[in-house]
Design a protein around this motif. Structure first.
Motif, mmCIF file in Angstrom:
data_model
loop_
_atom_site.group_PDB
_atom_site.id
_atom_site.type_symbol
_atom_site.label_atom_id
_atom_site.label_comp_id
_atom_site.label_asym_id
_atom_site.label_seq_id
_atom_site.Cartn_x
_atom_site.Cartn_y
_atom_site.Cartn_z
ATOM 1 N N UNK A 40 0.844 -1.182 0.000
ATOM 2 C CA UNK A 40 0.000 0.000 0.000
ATOM 3 C C UNK A 40 0.887 1.242 0.000
ATOM 4 N N UNK A 41 0.379 2.367 -0.441
ATOM 5 C CA UNK A 41 1.173 3.597 -0.479
ATOM 6 C C UNK A 41 1.759 3.934 0.890
ATOM 7 N N UNK A 42 3.061 4.175 0.924
ATOM 8 C CA UNK A 42 3.707 4.547 2.163
ATOM 9 C C UNK A 42 3.974 3.397 3.114
ATOM 10 N N UNK A 43 3.684 2.175 2.695
ATOM 11 C CA UNK A 43 3.878 1.016 3.567
ATOM 12 C C UNK A 43 4.833 0.009 2.928
ATOM 13 N N UNK A 44 5.361 -0.871 3.762
ATOM 14 C CA UNK A 44 6.234 -1.920 3.259
ATOM 15 C C UNK A 44 5.423 -3.020 2.594
ATOM 16 N N UNK A 45 6.089 -3.728 1.698
ATOM 17 C CA UNK A 45 5.446 -4.874 1.073
ATOM 18 C C UNK A 45 5.242 -5.956 2.130
ATOM 19 N N UNK A 46 4.068 -6.565 2.128
ATOM 20 C CA UNK A 46 3.753 -7.576 3.128
ATOM 21 C C UNK A 46 3.172 -8.819 2.486
ATOM 22 N N UNK A 47 3.429 -9.947 3.124
ATOM 23 C CA UNK A 47 2.870 -11.202 2.646
ATOM 24 C C UNK A 47 1.361 -11.215 2.863
ATOM 25 N N UNK A 48 0.632 -11.613 1.843
ATOM 26 C CA UNK A 48 -0.806 -11.795 1.955
ATOM 27 C C UNK A 48 -1.129 -13.274 2.150
ATOM 28 N N UNK A 49 -0.635 -14.092 1.248
ATOM 29 C CA UNK A 49 -0.891 -15.531 1.325
ATOM 30 C C UNK A 49 0.130 -16.275 0.485
ATOM 31 N N UNK A 50 0.442 -17.494 0.922
ATOM 32 C CA UNK A 50 1.356 -18.339 0.174
ATOM 33 C C UNK A 50 0.859 -19.763 0.151
ATOM 34 N N UNK A 51 1.298 -20.506 -0.868
ATOM 35 C CA UNK A 51 0.881 -21.894 -1.000
ATOM 36 C C UNK A 51 2.023 -22.707 -1.578
ATOM 37 N N UNK A 52 2.237 -23.878 -1.004
ATOM 38 C CA UNK A 52 3.285 -24.761 -1.500
ATOM 39 C C UNK A 52 2.751 -25.619 -2.638
ATOM 40 N N UNK A 53 3.654 -26.309 -3.286
ATOM 41 C CA UNK A 53 3.223 -27.170 -4.393
ATOM 42 C C UNK A 53 2.315 -28.285 -3.868
ATOM 43 N N UNK A 54 2.502 -28.655 -2.620
ATOM 44 C CA UNK A 54 1.667 -29.690 -2.023
ATOM 45 C C UNK A 54 0.348 -29.182 -1.485
ATOM 46 N N UNK A 55 0.159 -27.869 -1.508
ATOM 47 C CA UNK A 55 -1.123 -27.306 -1.102
ATOM 48 C C UNK A 55 -1.164 -26.708 0.296
ATOM 49 N N UNK A 56 -0.047 -26.707 1.012
ATOM 50 C CA UNK A 56 -0.024 -26.064 2.322
ATOM 51 C C UNK A 56 -0.135 -24.564 2.145
ATOM 52 N N UNK A 57 -0.939 -23.945 2.990
ATOM 53 C CA UNK A 57 -1.193 -22.513 2.843
ATOM 54 C C UNK A 57 -0.836 -21.751 4.112
ATOM 55 N N UNK A 58 -0.615 -20.481 3.945
ATOM 56 C CA UNK A 58 -0.431 -19.572 5.069
ATOM 57 C C UNK A 58 -1.008 -18.226 4.669
#
Length: 117
Positions: A40-58
């Motif tokens: 977002x403007x004026x903010x650091x880049x942040x993780x929203x969501x991730x997924x592994x090839x096996x389907x594990x999510x965060x």
């Protein structure tokens, strides 16, 4: 050379939904990790969501229960379904993908998501 191409951003009213897609091309094998960051403007880049090839999510705490990440390994494509959007979700969303052996990490060009009140 791997390229990540995002689509699906845009303008939506608060409470609405959007679906982002990110397709990887040029890869000779499926990316191990894929996901989304935002800035977002004026903010650091942040993780929203991730997924592994096996389907594990965060997920980031701020999006849990509202956003869902998924992927199609055969197409080397990752998706982000965003529901119940609020103005704080307004940002440029970046797709990423990489290999756990360190052979490469890749970023998309970013797609703008704007949520109006």
């Amino acid at each position: 050379q791997v390229q990540l191409v995002e689509s699906g951003g845009g303008l939506v009213q608060a409470g609405g939904s959007l679906r982002l897609s990110c397709a990887a091309s040029g890869s000779i094998r499926s990316l191990d990790g894929m996901g989304w960051y935002r800035q977002a403007p004026g903010k650091q880049r942040e993780l929203v969501a991730g997924i592994s090839r096996g389907g594990s999510t965060r997920y980031a705490d701020s999006v849990k229960g509202r956003f869902t990440i998924s992927r199609d390994n055969a197409k080397n494509t990752v998706y982000l379904q965003m529901n119940s959007l609020n103005v704080e979700d307004t940002a440029v969303y970046y797709c990423y993908g990489g290999y756990t052996d360190g052979s490469g990490n890749y970023w998309g060009q970013g797609t703008q998501v704007t949520v109006s009140s």
